[in-house]
Write a protein that holds these residues in place. Sequence first.
Motif, short mmCIF file in Angstrom:
data_model
loop_
_atom_site.label_atom_id
_atom_site.label_comp_id
_atom_site.label_asym_id
_atom_site.label_seq_id
_atom_site.Cartn_x
_atom_site.Cartn_y
_atom_site.Cartn_z
N LYS A 250 1.33 -1.44 0.11
CA LYS A 250 0.14 0.00 0.34
C LYS A 250 0.71 1.33 0.11
O LYS A 250 0.45 2.28 -0.84
CB LYS A 250 -0.88 0.44 1.11
N GLU A 251 2.08 1.22 0.77
CA GLU A 251 2.60 2.02 0.72
C GLU A 251 3.14 2.87 -0.06
O GLU A 251 3.43 3.65 -0.45
CB GLU A 251 3.78 2.11 2.11
N ALA A 252 3.67 1.74 -0.75
CA ALA A 252 4.51 1.32 -1.75
C ALA A 252 3.62 2.32 -3.39
O ALA A 252 4.43 3.04 -4.20
CB ALA A 252 5.17 0.40 -2.28
N GLU A 253 2.07 1.68 -3.18
CA GLU A 253 1.48 1.95 -3.94
C GLU A 253 1.35 3.77 -4.28
O GLU A 253 0.50 4.13 -4.59
CB GLU A 253 0.52 1.32 -4.28
N SER A 254 0.75 4.42 -2.99
CA SER A 254 0.61 5.55 -2.62
C SER A 254 1.75 6.10 -2.82
O SER A 254 1.95 6.98 -4.25
CB SER A 254 0.28 5.92 -1.48
N PHE A 255 2.93 5.70 -2.67
CA PHE A 255 4.54 6.67 -3.27
C PHE A 255 4.51 6.72 -4.73
O PHE A 255 4.39 7.59 -5.38
CB PHE A 255 5.72 5.76 -2.81
N TYR A 256 4.13 5.73 -6.00
CA TYR A 256 3.87 5.84 -6.54
C TYR A 256 3.28 6.63 -7.11
O TYR A 256 3.21 7.43 -8.55
CB TYR A 256 3.27 4.03 -7.90
N LYS A 257 1.93 6.77 -7.01
CA LYS A 257 0.53 7.35 -7.25
C LYS A 257 1.14 9.02 -6.92
O LYS A 257 1.15 9.83 -8.42
CB LYS A 257 -0.96 7.37 -6.58
#
Length: 562
Positions: free
Chosen positions: A386-393
């Motif tokens: 989740k954390e990685a995805e929001s960084f990506y977003k």
Amino acid sequence: MGDMKYAELADLYKRLEKTTLKTLKTKFVADFLKKTPDDLLEIVPYLILGKVFPDWDERELGVGEKLLVKAVSMATGVPEKEIENSIKDTGDLGESVALALRKRKQKSFFSQPLTIKRVYNTFVKIAEAQGEGSQDRKMRYLANLFMDALPEEGKYIARTVLGTMRTGVAEGILRDAIAEAFKVKPELVERAYMLTSDFGYVTRVAKLEGDEGLSKVSIQIGKPIRPMLAQNAASVGDALREMGGRAAFEIKYDGARVQVHRDGDRVVVYSRRLENVTRSIPEIVEAVKQALKPERAIVEGELVAVGEDGRPRPFQYVLRRFRRKYNIDEMIEKIPLELNLFDVLYADDESLIDTPFHERRKKLEESVEENRRIKLAEQLVTGDVKEAESFYKRALELGHEGVMAKRLDSTYEPGNRGKKWLKVKPTMEDLDLVIIGAEWGEGRRAHLLGSFLVAAYDPHSGEFVPVGKVGSGFTDEDLAELTKRLKQYIVRQEGKFVEIEPKYVIEVTYQEIQKSPKYRSGFALRFPRYVALREDKSPEEADTIERVAQLYELQERFRARG
Ligand code: ATP
């Protein structure tokens, strides 16, 4: 020790031209290297490639066709006009130079056979001639060579000077030839080359120190290292899984990669293709000196153009900066740059390429004091999808290309495109493809190439396989520029269609990838449009046919999901 007749090198070029067989070319080059005296070991490999200096050397001969014709005319007494006409007839400058030399009335009484050292030293003098009267001096140096050159020698001198040697010897053949000549392992030659990008040096070590010497070769300040590259991952989650559940995520900045070498006050910056771009970015050079604490260091980063709103601008802006030779100050204002550092390969007299990435990052943080132009690449170390995805977003929202995922324990692998670095970008990304053919336009655009046959690279066969025809997205200026560049690489014409040597990479956007029997690749791009010229990529760095297949799979998966 010693020297060697240039005629022997001319003979090698001739033999190389006569065969298309790689094994034979390799053998010819190997035999030649074997008999090359030690004194010439550092220069002969470049001459064999048709070059004088490595690509990353700032020196250039700076001789155009006109000046060369003048020199030949001066050396032979054949009028310039006659040589120019002959070039039009033969379509081959080298051939015309040989013809002119054959017509030469008489060789001077003092004529000396050319040696490789003399030819090379003259090339160096030509490259180093600067300032007032330099054109004339260059011309005279050349004329002196032509005066003593046999016709065949003149042909290859001319081709070397203009950079039009076409013997089909590229890096791969040279590497194998070095291994064959000195009975060393090709992997070690390759490794040493990836670390130093210097075939002259590698050849010398191979001959004089063998496998043992080669395996001890390390990176050196002042010699660019082949950059480590990334593979694609379909998602942040996939990347995390591939890396064993935990990884460093970094913003993937969309600019131009640079490698910065610092030795005290001397800073040299190499582009991704290892060209020396130092002069074009003086403000970055200054800022690096301020920011870097170690006196001797090699760091890598992505150079990005930033807009007034602080958002990144397309990478072409950075390339415009690289190309600019004059009025650079003006460009510093017009296209402000920011360097985002993401790696350190050398610091305080120690190579760090075998140090795990997380330690290199720590060293990088310790080594850099950020300023207005020099930043550390933004990084998040996490095991949480989740954390990685929001960084990506967030990276995408800020206008960046995507993210890079890096294995925490990975060493730096020069020149390797492995799984230790993975890039995650939105799918249906543009493709970087090689132009291998074109068609002349119609009407107002009849003098311009208009539609381009583009190909993906097949690393297994070394071939370029067509995937589509790009006929839209160009401005008139784009077409004029492309025509100008591509014209010299036309190898065959049939009606309106021309076949072009694979030299130029362009970025192409499209609506979708289709399976199609039309091309040998089995794929065709639907509605391809031109985006930009990718001068920073060589044809072998274009997207591969596997990548096209992979994107097709992704597209189908998305479609199935609705
Ligand atoms: P692309 O066309 O996607 O940029 P590429 O073939 O030029 O791909 P890749 O190996 O696919 O290169 O992607 C790595 C490139 O991404 C690097 O060469 C570098 O220029 C750029 N880059 C941007 N940000 C980073 C970062 N934080 N770490 C490493 N590379 C980065």
